[in-house]
Design a protein around this motif. Sequence first.
Motif, PDB file in Angstrom:
ATOM      1  N   ILE A   1      16.985   6.923   0.506  1.00 11.34           N
ATOM      2  CA  ILE A   1      16.562   5.744  -0.384  1.00 11.34           C
ATOM      3  C   ILE A   1      14.824   5.560  -0.374  1.00 11.34           C
ATOM      4  N   GLU A   2      14.403   5.761   0.691  1.00 12.36           N
ATOM      5  CA  GLU A   2      13.054   5.767   1.356  1.00 12.36           C
ATOM      6  C   GLU A   2      12.292   6.535   0.344  1.00 12.36           C
ATOM      7  N   THR A   3      12.860   7.754  -0.316  1.00 10.62           N
ATOM      8  CA  THR A   3      12.131   8.597  -1.293  1.00 10.62           C
ATOM      9  C   THR A   3      11.482   7.880  -2.508  1.00 10.62           C
ATOM     10  N   ILE A   4      12.208   6.794  -2.908  1.00  9.84           N
ATOM     11  CA  ILE A   4      11.926   6.074  -4.167  1.00  9.84           C
ATOM     12  C   ILE A   4      10.823   5.261  -3.910  1.00  9.84           C
ATOM     13  N   PHE A   5      10.635   4.466  -2.902  1.00 10.55           N
ATOM     14  CA  PHE A   5       9.520   3.668  -2.229  1.00 10.55           C
ATOM     15  C   PHE A   5       8.321   4.456  -2.023  1.00 10.55           C
ATOM     16  N   MET A   6       8.514   5.849  -1.590  1.00 12.66           N
ATOM     17  CA  MET A   6       7.418   6.852  -1.406  1.00 12.66           C
ATOM     18  C   MET A   6       6.824   7.107  -2.852  1.00 12.66           C
ATOM     19  N   VAL A   7       7.324   7.219  -3.954  1.00 12.04           N
ATOM     20  CA  VAL A   7       6.740   7.374  -5.092  1.00 12.04           C
ATOM     21  C   VAL A   7       5.691   6.403  -5.523  1.00 12.04           C
ATOM     22  N   PHE A   8       6.254   4.981  -5.246  1.00 10.25           N
ATOM     23  CA  PHE A   8       5.304   3.890  -5.719  1.00 10.25           C
ATOM     24  C   PHE A   8       4.193   3.909  -4.641  1.00 10.25           C
ATOM     25  N   TRP A   9       4.494   4.224  -3.453  1.00 10.93           N
ATOM     26  CA  TRP A   9       3.368   4.215  -2.210  1.00 10.93           C
ATOM     27  C   TRP A   9       2.224   5.258  -2.578  1.00 10.93           C
ATOM     28  N   ILE A  10       2.603   6.168  -2.876  1.00 11.37           N
ATOM     29  CA  ILE A  10       1.627   7.373  -3.242  1.00 11.37           C
ATOM     30  C   ILE A  10       0.870   7.070  -4.532  1.00 11.37           C
TER      31      ILE A  10
ATOM     32  N   GLU B   1       0.228 -11.013   1.190  1.00  9.48           N
ATOM     33  CA  GLU B   1       1.035  -9.736   1.295  1.00  9.48           C
ATOM     34  C   GLU B   1       0.636  -9.084   2.606  1.00  9.48           C
ATOM     35  N   ILE B   2      -0.364  -9.213   2.982  1.00 13.60           N
ATOM     36  CA  ILE B   2      -0.632  -8.369   4.347  1.00 13.60           C
ATOM     37  C   ILE B   2       0.089  -9.141   5.446  1.00 13.60           C
ATOM     38  N   VAL B   3      -0.245 -10.557   5.304  1.00 11.69           N
ATOM     39  CA  VAL B   3       0.577 -11.409   6.367  1.00 11.69           C
ATOM     40  C   VAL B   3       2.076 -11.362   6.552  1.00 11.69           C
ATOM     41  N   VAL B   4       2.544 -11.253   5.424  1.00 17.44           N
ATOM     42  CA  VAL B   4       4.040 -11.232   5.025  1.00 17.44           C
ATOM     43  C   VAL B   4       4.530  -9.850   5.695  1.00 17.44           C
ATOM     44  N   PHE B   5       3.988  -8.801   5.456  1.00 14.13           N
ATOM     45  CA  PHE B   5       4.514  -7.444   5.732  1.00 14.13           C
ATOM     46  C   PHE B   5       4.253  -7.284   7.431  1.00 14.13           C
ATOM     47  N   TYR B   6       2.919  -7.810   8.005  1.00 18.28           N
ATOM     48  CA  TYR B   6       2.848  -7.734   9.164  1.00 18.28           C
ATOM     49  C   TYR B   6       3.826  -8.693  10.034  1.00 18.28           C
TER      50      TYR B   6
ATOM     51  N   ALA C   1       3.298   5.008  14.307  1.00 18.52           N
ATOM     52  CA  ALA C   1       1.958   5.164  13.337  1.00 18.52           C
ATOM     53  C   ALA C   1       1.978   4.546  12.069  1.00 18.52           C
ATOM     54  N   PHE C   2       3.140   4.839  11.478  1.00 20.32           N
ATOM     55  CA  PHE C   2       3.043   4.245  10.032  1.00 20.32           C
ATOM     56  C   PHE C   2       4.503   3.407   9.845  1.00 20.32           C
ATOM     57  N   PRO C   3       4.427   2.001  10.288  1.00 21.10           N
ATOM     58  CA  PRO C   3       5.456   1.023  10.143  1.00 21.10           C
ATOM     59  C   PRO C   3       6.112   0.899   8.874  1.00 21.10           C
ATOM     60  N   PHE C   4       5.184   0.904   7.724  1.00 17.63           N
ATOM     61  CA  PHE C   4       5.699   0.641   6.247  1.00 17.63           C
ATOM     62  C   PHE C   4       6.724   1.662   6.268  1.00 17.63           C
ATOM     63  N   HIS C   5       6.545   3.063   6.724  1.00 21.15           N
ATOM     64  CA  HIS C   5       7.716   4.026   6.245  1.00 21.15           C
ATOM     65  C   HIS C   5       8.882   3.794   7.245  1.00 21.15           C
ATOM     66  N   ASP C   6       8.469   3.435   8.411  1.00 20.45           N
ATOM     67  CA  ASP C   6       9.753   3.138   9.042  1.00 20.45           C
ATOM     68  C   ASP C   6      10.600   1.882   8.743  1.00 20.45           C
ATOM     69  N   ILE C   7       9.841   1.080   8.133  1.00 25.92           N
ATOM     70  CA  ILE C   7      10.761  -0.143   7.612  1.00 25.92           C
ATOM     71  C   ILE C   7      11.741   0.207   6.458  1.00 25.92           C
ATOM     72  N   THR C   8      11.331   1.297   5.512  1.00 25.55           N
ATOM     73  CA  THR C   8      11.957   1.755   4.578  1.00 25.55           C
ATOM     74  C   THR C   8      13.432   2.460   5.111  1.00 25.55           C
TER      75      THR C   8
ATOM     76  N   LYS D   1       4.308  -3.431  -6.606  1.00 27.51           N
ATOM     77  CA  LYS D   1       4.244  -4.703  -6.113  1.00 27.51           C
ATOM     78  C   LYS D   1       5.739  -5.245  -6.023  1.00 27.51           C
ATOM     79  N   ILE D   2       6.541  -4.677  -7.135  1.00 23.75           N
ATOM     80  CA  ILE D   2       8.015  -5.111  -7.036  1.00 23.75           C
ATOM     81  C   ILE D   2       8.745  -4.347  -6.026  1.00 23.75           C
ATOM     82  N   SER D   3       8.273  -2.767  -6.003  1.00 23.26           N
ATOM     83  CA  SER D   3       9.044  -2.287  -4.932  1.00 23.26           C
ATOM     84  C   SER D   3       8.688  -2.658  -3.586  1.00 23.26           C
ATOM     85  N   ALA D   4       7.483  -3.034  -3.382  1.00 26.53           N
ATOM     86  CA  ALA D   4       7.101  -3.440  -1.983  1.00 26.53           C
ATOM     87  C   ALA D   4       7.857  -4.773  -1.396  1.00 26.53           C
ATOM     88  N   PHE D   5       7.917  -5.651  -2.078  1.00 23.85           N
ATOM     89  CA  PHE D   5       8.684  -6.766  -2.202  1.00 23.85           C
ATOM     90  C   PHE D   5      10.265  -6.889  -2.107  1.00 23.85           C
TER      91      PHE D   5
END
Length: 362
Positions: A267-276, A227-232, A248-255, A153-157
């Motif tokens: 840098i997006e690779t760091i967030f990929m770890v927590f996403w996986i 959380e969902i509303v904030v990200f959308y 197709a994958f807006p979360f990854h495009d945001i990174t 959650k820290i990585s997401a926000f």
Amino acid sequence: MQNRGFLRVREIFAMILIIVGIRLSDSTPSLLAQNTQNALWIVPVISFICIFPSFLLMLYLLKKYKDKNLVQLLEAILGKGLGKAIGFIIFLFAFLSMTLDSRNYVEQIKVLYYPEAPTSLIFVILLGIVFFGAKRGIEVIGYSTFIALPFIKISAFFIVFLVLGDLLIQRIFPIFGSGLSSLLSEGIGKASIFAELFFILIAYVSTRETEIFHKASILAAIVALFEIVVFYFVYITVFDYNSVVKIAFPFHDITQFISFGAFFSNIETIFMVFWIIAAYLKFLILLYLTTWIFGVVFNIENFEPLLLPFGFLTATVAALPFNTVINELQFRDTLLSIMTPFFIILPILLWLVALLRGGLRK
């Protein structure tokens, strides 16, 4: 069954937040934006308002019929035969949801990070790790999810914080997108994006006191909605709705918008770890819950040996759609549309039957 009633508020909270809140990082935004355009961020609110009262009603019934999980409640109210039949339908919904979602995540991993890797190999790795985690039991699953949740959650926000400068608030107008009727239709029709709230009711008796489950599940559902509303909202204000529909994958495009200067790249690779990690935890929980539902329906007390066959079956069925477009726009869209009226109406019918039979006087 590896369940001794050790789950606490924090663990139930963490599990629900993972399996529901992770909707912010899959392809659901693209699916919902097809008809609602820039009003995408309002859709989860409407869906939640539609389905949450039914979830609360189900919690109320479970409280009245003490020491029973989801399937046992159905049997107590409707009778053994009809109760097991509806329980089997819920199992099918849980299994199909897990299957279609797993294809979604495998496609994300393949397209974004390992384009040369065979899809079948990614499935084997994903579900192999999921199986070895699920076989440890519900207590270990809950504790592991609780430990990992803060980092996820820290990585997401942190992502939200870093893209604040790219937000353009004007993109939310017109506020109702393609129209109020389309917005209401999509919000009501896709309310089952919160269907996991019902699947986890199979673990209702996994806590020492049922009040623990009530508090944790209600709080987690509300936090997940936020959380969902904030990200959308971020997706719509960073991209325009035409882009969200095509991405197709807006979360990854945001990174991709995140940068710490020329010295730090990818840098997006760091967030990929927590996403996986979040994806593994989601399917670990869903595999266990789905198998648990099946075990209760067919009176299999020790259902853990079925985790491996169900993991293999999930990978096999998930590989059937020709591509991710068919998986999302046809199969997953249809499944959501079918599950919505089922989960909204079922608790109401159960309450009426229980009321007529005098079960609510207990």
